[in-house]
Enzyme design. Sequence first.
Site, PDB file in Angstrom:
ATOM      1  N   GLU A   2       0.810  -1.217   0.000  1.00 34.89           N
ATOM      2  CA  GLU A   2       0.000   0.000   0.000  1.00 34.89           C
ATOM      3  C   GLU A   2       0.843   1.267   0.000  1.00 34.89           C
ATOM      4  O   GLU A   2       0.406   2.313  -0.471  1.00 34.89           O
ATOM      5  CB  GLU A   2      -0.967   0.009   1.179  1.00 34.89           C
ATOM      6  CG  GLU A   2      -2.125  -0.986   1.050  1.00 34.89           C
ATOM      7  CD  GLU A   2      -1.792  -2.361   1.600  1.00 34.89           C
ATOM      8  OE1 GLU A   2      -0.603  -2.611   1.912  1.00 34.89           O
ATOM      9  OE2 GLU A   2      -2.720  -3.186   1.709  1.00 34.89           O
ATOM     10  N   PHE A  59     -11.686  -6.565  14.320  1.00 30.99           N
ATOM     11  CA  PHE A  59     -10.661  -7.112  13.437  1.00 30.99           C
ATOM     12  C   PHE A  59     -10.303  -6.092  12.355  1.00 30.99           C
ATOM     13  O   PHE A  59     -11.179  -5.553  11.689  1.00 30.99           O
ATOM     14  CB  PHE A  59     -11.163  -8.415  12.799  1.00 30.99           C
ATOM     15  CG  PHE A  59     -10.179  -8.997  11.820  1.00 30.99           C
ATOM     16  CD1 PHE A  59      -8.929  -9.435  12.238  1.00 30.99           C
ATOM     17  CD2 PHE A  59     -10.500  -9.091  10.471  1.00 30.99           C
ATOM     18  CE1 PHE A  59      -8.015  -9.960  11.335  1.00 30.99           C
ATOM     19  CE2 PHE A  59      -9.596  -9.619   9.557  1.00 30.99           C
ATOM     20  CZ  PHE A  59      -8.346 -10.054   9.989  1.00 30.99           C
ATOM     21  N   GLN A  60      -9.036  -5.829  12.180  1.00 32.72           N
ATOM     22  CA  GLN A  60      -8.517  -4.888  11.186  1.00 32.72           C
ATOM     23  C   GLN A  60      -9.091  -3.486  11.342  1.00 32.72           C
ATOM     24  O   GLN A  60      -9.330  -2.785  10.378  1.00 32.72           O
ATOM     25  CB  GLN A  60      -8.749  -5.411   9.764  1.00 32.72           C
ATOM     26  CG  GLN A  60      -7.928  -6.677   9.502  1.00 32.72           C
ATOM     27  CD  GLN A  60      -7.847  -7.034   8.036  1.00 32.72           C
ATOM     28  OE1 GLN A  60      -8.788  -6.825   7.294  1.00 32.72           O
ATOM     29  NE2 GLN A  60      -6.722  -7.603   7.642  1.00 32.72           N
TER      30      GLN A  60
END
Lengths: 563, 165
Positions: free
Chosen positions: A48, A110-111
């Site tokens: 990214e 999560f994330q």
Amino acid sequence: MTGAQMIVEALKREGVEVIFGYPGGAVIDIYDELYRTPEIKHVLVRHEQGAAHAADGYARSTGKVGVCLVTSGPGATNTVTGIATAYMDSIPMVILTGQVPTKLIGNDAFQEVDITGITRPCTKHNFLVKRTEDLPRILKAAFHIARTGRPGPVLVDLPKDVQQGKAEFYWPEEIRLRSYNPVYDPHPRQVEKAYRLLESCTRPVVLVGGGAIASGAHEEIRELAERLHLPVTMTLMGLGGFPGTHPQSLGMLGMHGTYYANMAVANSDLILAVGARFDDRVTGKVDAFAPMAKIIHIDIDPTSIQKNVRVDVPIVGDCKRALEKLLSVIKEVGRPEKIWREQFKDWWEQIEIWKKRYPLTYKQEGDYIKPQFVIEKLYELTRGEAIVTTEVGQNQMWTAQYYKFDKPRTLITSGGLGTMGFGFPAAIGAQMGNPDKTVIDIAGDGSIQMNIQEMATAMEQGLPVKVIILNNGYLGMVRQWQELFYERRYSAVKFQVLPDFVKLAEAYGALGLRATRPEEVEPVLREALASDRLTLVDIHIAPEEGVFPMVPAGRATTEMILV
Amino acid sequence: MSEKKHTLSVLVENTPGALARIAGLFSGRGFNIDSLCVAETLDPTLSHLTLVTRGDDLIIEQIIKQLRRLIDVYRVVDVTEEGEFVEREMALIKVRAEKETRAEVLRMCDIFRCKVVDVSPRTYTIEVTGPQSKLQAVIELLKPLGIKEIVRTGVIAMKREKKAP
Ligand SMILES: Cc1ncc(C[n+]2csc(CCOP(=O)(O)OP(=O)(O)O)c2C)c(N)n1
């Protein structure tokens, strides 16, 4: 319409042609929409950070807004260096990040990561979208904020349920944000004051910064310089804002600037700064910076003015418009060119003496390849027509010194943050935006390894980017500092293991070339430039070559180390 | 250049994150906030913020410009530089009030026009409103009697209207 559809529709309406991104669970709905939208090209990167730098390189080289799209959590945090890089150099970018569903925000889901919190200090603005119906308005605002005023990156965080929700698509044709009103038009009285200073000075210097390029003011700068016969120097970000080959160009100033640019600035009685923010790499020790000079400072961002140096005539506004106004005053007064020339005659004589005394030089002799020689050859062979990105370190400074940038948006480099690993993904972005131009990343053996995985991206897209590695086996710029200021204690700057870059290129399916002797440089560069695919050139340069002149950090710019 | 106290009056979009942006601007640049008060205005889409900070002229100029640069910030006024202004702060002070000092505490309250808002066998809690200097004076005088707890609001300020035509 679903939120994801709205996002893609908004991108289309903003004229987005290409997105650099990497998918994940939190943006899978947007990716599903992109699957059905052939008008928007998606470039799948390998990291990214690469996406952010590529969007940045696209923006810098085209003047358009660069866009990247990543998932929540780790996807989002991986872009932060790229965002900060763009922020420091005022590059228009929109970063779309996925986010966990609104109900889970703040739950350590999560994330999940608070990316608007993390990027608050390194974005021009950011948004967390809470409702699907707000999407078009917010996206429109994001693009508007990114490209207007002092440009910068804007992040939009998109919770998954907002992407999946449904609402009516309402596209505002015009966007007005009551709290955001950049000033474009300069104050006429300030412009007149500036003119009067020009008329009464005897040792002027024009200082061109990145803001001049952002506003497209290069024609006006040239006209002003030629009409009044003014010497022009540029910051790293300003290179190309005035032709480097022009007889009135003094090249770059500052830490690795030319002797004559630094001497001219130090002895000037008037500095006309155009879109330059007086970074410490430019001023050196601030108290000793241009002690006799009055300063006229044109900048779109009032915060830049009076921040680092005292300013006598602040002109808040768009650089191009301010110079247009100044030029119209000059034309109105109609002072003959001969008189201007006469006014600065002694000054030019002095500058010519400085130019002769310490020009930028190096000697290509012996078995070692000098990096400066490589850059000069590259300049010759490309006739200065390439878009050149750089990594950070000596490679960047040699490029700034020896490739004479004549046109704006041809040097793409991380000036403010100094981000190693920027140049190669930025070159990918620049090549996407300029398919017909030669795009070259000038790299160090350290920097290139920071985002070398993007070789796969360039191959996948069929991009004929050229990577020229000035391979000195060192983290060269740090080694140079250790040599000069730390009694040659070379701590952690020598790589014990370097990959075989030629084999590495081949492993990706690219062309790999190498030069180890001076006579090999030209043929290898020719071959690289003639190649129509991704090419990596490993050039073994003199390992202990330094960048000179150099102003030691914190010293006056007149205290240069010359060799 | 000498440091001076400045009271800034800031109008800002009433959006989540706006306050964090302002606070972050101060912490990120090493500026100090002496006090900060925020509440909605008559227009519920705008919040009003009174911020007290200190610095020399250059720092204050930077602070104001940096605030104006934030996309959410609608207006910034340095009330300290705009002529006369009224300034108020409120404090709740819980002070020991045993047999021998109870009368003394009440007398003080009287002199400073404070209000007693809570009473227990051993304490009074009093409310005092005024410019910071007055609050400071009350606190100094009550200290010897034994202050158990103080909570202060921080300053709010407003420009005075011109009186003469
Ligand atoms: C991400 C990042 N980490 C560390 C640095 C500090 N740094 C600046 S220049 C430099 C050396 C760069 O070495 P190389 O890429 O080999 O280029 P050279 O100077 O040899 O041309 C380093 C480590 C940086 N600018 N960016």
